[in-house]
Design a protein around this motif. Structure first.
Motif, short mmCIF file in Angstrom:
data_model
loop_
_atom_site.label_atom_id
_atom_site.label_comp_id
_atom_site.label_asym_id
_atom_site.label_seq_id
_atom_site.Cartn_x
_atom_site.Cartn_y
_atom_site.Cartn_z
N LEU A 1 0.83 -1.20 0.00
CA LEU A 1 0.00 0.00 0.00
C LEU A 1 0.86 1.25 0.00
O LEU A 1 0.52 2.26 -0.63
N GLY A 2 1.99 1.20 0.72
CA GLY A 2 2.89 2.34 0.73
C GLY A 2 3.56 2.58 -0.61
O GLY A 2 3.84 3.72 -0.98
N THR A 3 3.80 1.51 -1.35
CA THR A 3 4.48 1.62 -2.65
C THR A 3 3.51 1.97 -3.77
O THR A 3 3.78 2.85 -4.59
N HIS A 4 2.36 1.29 -3.79
CA HIS A 4 1.45 1.41 -4.93
C HIS A 4 0.29 2.37 -4.70
O HIS A 4 -0.40 2.74 -5.65
N GLY A 5 0.05 2.76 -3.45
CA GLY A 5 -1.10 3.61 -3.17
C GLY A 5 -2.36 2.77 -3.04
O GLY A 5 -2.30 1.57 -2.71
N PRO A 6 -3.54 3.36 -3.29
CA PRO A 6 -4.81 2.64 -3.10
C PRO A 6 -4.84 1.33 -3.86
O PRO A 6 -4.45 1.26 -5.02
N MET A 7 -5.31 0.27 -3.18
CA MET A 7 -5.42 -1.04 -3.79
C MET A 7 -6.70 -1.71 -3.34
O MET A 7 -7.16 -1.51 -2.21
N THR A 8 -7.29 -2.52 -4.22
CA THR A 8 -8.42 -3.36 -3.85
C THR A 8 -7.89 -4.69 -3.34
O THR A 8 -6.71 -5.04 -3.54
N ALA A 9 -8.76 -5.45 -2.69
CA ALA A 9 -8.35 -6.77 -2.21
C ALA A 9 -7.88 -7.68 -3.34
O ALA A 9 -6.86 -8.37 -3.20
N PRO A 10 -8.58 -7.72 -4.49
CA PRO A 10 -8.06 -8.55 -5.60
C PRO A 10 -6.68 -8.11 -6.06
O PRO A 10 -5.83 -8.94 -6.40
N GLU A 11 -6.45 -6.80 -6.10
CA GLU A 11 -5.13 -6.30 -6.51
C GLU A 11 -4.07 -6.70 -5.50
O GLU A 11 -2.94 -7.07 -5.87
N LEU A 12 -4.40 -6.60 -4.21
CA LEU A 12 -3.45 -7.01 -3.17
C LEU A 12 -3.17 -8.51 -3.27
O LEU A 12 -2.02 -8.94 -3.09
N ALA A 13 -4.21 -9.29 -3.56
CA ALA A 13 -4.03 -10.74 -3.70
C ALA A 13 -3.04 -11.07 -4.80
O ALA A 13 -2.18 -11.95 -4.64
N VAL A 14 -3.14 -10.35 -5.92
CA VAL A 14 -2.21 -10.57 -7.02
C VAL A 14 -0.80 -10.14 -6.63
O VAL A 14 0.18 -10.85 -6.87
N ALA A 15 -0.70 -8.96 -5.99
CA ALA A 15 0.61 -8.43 -5.63
C ALA A 15 1.34 -9.33 -4.63
O ALA A 15 2.56 -9.50 -4.72
N LEU A 16 0.59 -9.91 -3.69
CA LEU A 16 1.20 -10.73 -2.65
C LEU A 16 1.11 -12.23 -2.95
O LEU A 16 1.57 -13.04 -2.15
#
Length: 251
Positions: free
Chosen positions: A20-35
């Motif tokens: 969140l600090g790197t990419h800014g606002p994220m949705t849960a699906p986006e976070l799931a992909v990122a992590l």
């Protein structure tokens, strides 16, 4: 909850906060992909961060870091330099030179920026409070390599280091010579070794025993710095002496 489970939860929370600090606002699906985690886990993780006050949910469903981090970040930076009470000196230095001012302290093999004041061309500079430079990079990093607690010979055993620009000092020989030159001059010159078009001058803030409390530096576009090194170094040394004097305990 077992220690292993606790550690995993904390690790995921840390990764989510970093994302969140790197990419800014994220949705849960986006976070799931990122992590690379299942969506249900990402939803639970985001919900936990929001519930703890570490994140906030926007109307569109995305999550951002909460304003609480501003307080936490400022407290963390203050903790790195509890002796520093001289913001007025930094302001005077910024006003006198027109350059961006940085105060950095050594942590491990990095220079951590704890204060910065924007000058006339701050948009070309990348180091912000909480940002870091390796000890072979920039006026702050190389200044702390020369004057800080880390043994340069020991540090340089890991050389050569990866170049950031074509002007980065990478080899043990280059950096050892730079340490000698920096100690002789009493200041460090950074000429496009971190960012093309940007130069900086740095000096140590010395404690009563001759050790470096921090590195004080100014930076701007190259023409503002190169060719003016000696004059800027004198101004910086005077400012560093005032900061050091203010940091000494009162008997």
């Amino acid at each position: 909850m077992t220690p292993e489970r606790t550690n995993k939860v904390l690790q995921n929370a840390t990764l989510a906060i970093d994302a969140l600090g790197t990419h800014g606002p994220m949705t849960a699906p986006e976070l799931a992909v990122a992590l690379e985690m299942p969506r249900p886990s990402a939803y639970r993780l985001m919900s936990a961060l929001v519930h703890a006050g570490l994140a906030e949910q926007s109307a569109d469903g995305s999550v951002i870091l909460s304003s609480r981090w501003l307080h936490l970040g400022d407290a963390a930076l203050r903790g790195m330099a509890p002796w520093f009470h001289s913001d007025d000196v930094l302001e005077q230095l910024r006003d006198e030179t027109g350059l961006t001012v940085f105060l950095s302290v050594g942590r491990g093999n990095e220079a951590v920026c704890v204060r910065s004041l924007h000058g006339q061309n701050f948009q070309v500079l990348v180091l912000k409070p909480g940002g870091t430079l390796q000890f072979y990079q920039g006026a702050a990093g190389r200044g702390l390599l020369a004057f800080g607690e880390v043994d340069p010979a020991e540090y340089l055993r890991a050389a050569p280091f990866p170049a950031v620009t074509p002007h980065t000092l990478c080899t043990a020989e280059e950096l050892a010579a730079d340490v000698v030159r920096t100690r002789e001059l009493g200041y460090t010159v950074s000429d496009e070794d971190v960012t093309i078009g940007v130069a900086a001058i740095g000096v140590p803030v010395l404690d009563g025993r001759g050790g470096a409390l921090a590195a004080l530096s100014v930076a701007g576009v190259r023409d503002q710095v190169i060719g003016h090194e000696a004059g800027l170094a004198d101004i910086l040394k005077s400012a560093a002496a005032r900061i050091a004097e203010a940091s000494l305990p009162v008997d």
